[in-house]
Design a protein around this motif. Structure first.
Motif, PDB file in Angstrom:
ATOM      1  N   SER A 115       0.824  -1.215   0.000  1.00 33.76           N
ATOM      2  CA  SER A 115       0.000   0.000   0.000  1.00 33.76           C
ATOM      3  C   SER A 115       0.857   1.264   0.000  1.00 33.76           C
ATOM      4  CB  SER A 115      -0.960  -0.002   1.190  1.00 33.76           C
ATOM      5  OG  SER A 115      -0.226  -0.049   2.394  1.00 33.76           O
ATOM      6  N   LEU A 170      -2.179  -1.820  -9.613  1.00 33.97           N
ATOM      7  CA  LEU A 170      -2.575  -2.792  -8.608  1.00 33.97           C
ATOM      8  C   LEU A 170      -4.065  -2.636  -8.358  1.00 33.97           C
ATOM      9  CD1 LEU A 170      -1.470  -4.919  -6.543  1.00 33.97           C
ATOM     10  CD2 LEU A 170      -1.615  -3.076  -4.866  1.00 33.97           C
ATOM     11  N   MET A 196      -7.143  -3.501  -5.974  1.00 37.66           N
ATOM     12  CA  MET A 196      -7.474  -3.932  -4.616  1.00 37.66           C
ATOM     13  C   MET A 196      -8.988  -4.032  -4.485  1.00 37.66           C
ATOM     14  SD  MET A 196      -4.981  -1.681  -2.228  1.00 37.66           S
ATOM     15  CE  MET A 196      -3.224  -1.784  -2.331  1.00 37.66           C
ATOM     16  N   ASN A 252     -11.133  -9.946  -8.746  1.00 35.57           N
ATOM     17  CA  ASN A 252      -9.713 -10.160  -9.055  1.00 35.57           C
ATOM     18  C   ASN A 252      -9.428 -11.624  -9.353  1.00 35.57           C
ATOM     19  OD1 ASN A 252      -8.979  -7.492  -8.879  1.00 35.57           O
ATOM     20  ND2 ASN A 252      -8.234  -7.626  -6.789  1.00 35.57           N
ATOM     21  N   GLN A 303      -4.470 -11.830  -0.164  1.00 40.97           N
ATOM     22  CA  GLN A 303      -4.986 -10.467  -0.034  1.00 40.97           C
ATOM     23  C   GLN A 303      -5.959 -10.112  -1.165  1.00 40.97           C
ATOM     24  OE1 GLN A 303      -3.847  -8.169   2.395  1.00 40.97           O
ATOM     25  NE2 GLN A 303      -2.791  -9.857   3.397  1.00 40.97           N
ATOM     26  N   LEU A 337      -5.156  -9.468  -4.310  1.00 41.13           N
ATOM     27  CA  LEU A 337      -4.538  -8.356  -5.027  1.00 41.13           C
ATOM     28  C   LEU A 337      -4.137  -8.821  -6.418  1.00 41.13           C
ATOM     29  CD1 LEU A 337      -2.170  -7.008  -2.244  1.00 41.13           C
ATOM     30  CD2 LEU A 337      -4.418  -6.131  -2.877  1.00 41.13           C
TER      31      LEU A 337
END
Length: 197
Positions: free
Chosen positions: A33, A59, A61, A69, A98, A100
């Motif tokens: 982040s 990226l 999120m 994702n 996560q 991501l």
């Protein structure tokens, strides 16, 4: 017998594995982040961030747990080795812990370069989901692909003024594929020659 790979494929796979490992390390060290801190946009289910350290990537999120994702990564892994990959911005790495997703960064498309036809397998096909990646028209939000659909259809951003009949738009007209492959090859060449991407 396994499929032989050329040197370019081996190098690309090695680079993808290195980037994936680097991304996983950043996630593990909780630095992701801090590195991807420049917000680029926000959709219904995801936020997109850019980084000055990684300028060729974005990226994604998640905002919720709808699995966009994961679906996008799965669609990429299904399509990456086939002819459909030329329509998709490449996914580089995915961290399931996560949720991501690291993807190649696209550039906005000037109005006069929007194509008239797109493949029928695009699900969520509004203008904001497309861009240029290395001079090629691609989709960068493809978690809603319909991989059972095949053929071409008029792009939703094209209005009646382009001369197509109402019957063509109502029925899923399937023009000869080689005609439109040539159309998109010429389109991509014109974009590259213009120097905008």
């Amino acid at each position: 017998m396994g499929q032989l790979k050329c040197g370019c494929q081996v190098r690309a796979e090695a680079k993808r594995e290195a980037v994936t490992a680097e991304l996983q390390k950043l996630v593990d060290d909780r630095l992701i982040s801090q590195i991807f801190s420049t917000p680029l946009g926000r959709g219904f289910s995801r936020r997109v961030f850019a980084s000055s350290d990684w300028p060729d990537y974005v990226l994604k999120m998640p905002l919720n747990s709808d699995g966009s994702n994961a679906r996008e990564w799965n669609n990429w892994t299904i399509c990456k080795d086939g002819s459909l990959s030329k329509w998709l911005a490449p996914c580089v790495a995915y961290c399931p812990d996560q949720d991501l997703l690291l993807m190649g960064k696209t550039k906005p498309i000037p109005r006069h370069f929007w194509p008239q036809f797109i493949p029928a397998f695009f699900g969520d096909d509004h203008k904001g989901n497309f861009g240029f990646f290395r001079g090629i028209f691609v989709c960068h939000d493809y978690s809603e692909l319909d991989l059972t659909g095949f053929g071409w259809r008029q792009a939703p951003w094209r209005g009646r003024r382009d001369g197509l009949s109402k019957r063509w738009r109502v029925e899923m007209h399937q023009p000869k594929i080689e005609v439109y492959e040539t159309y998109f090859d010429n389109y991509a060449r014109a974009v590259r020659e213009s120097g905008i991407a």
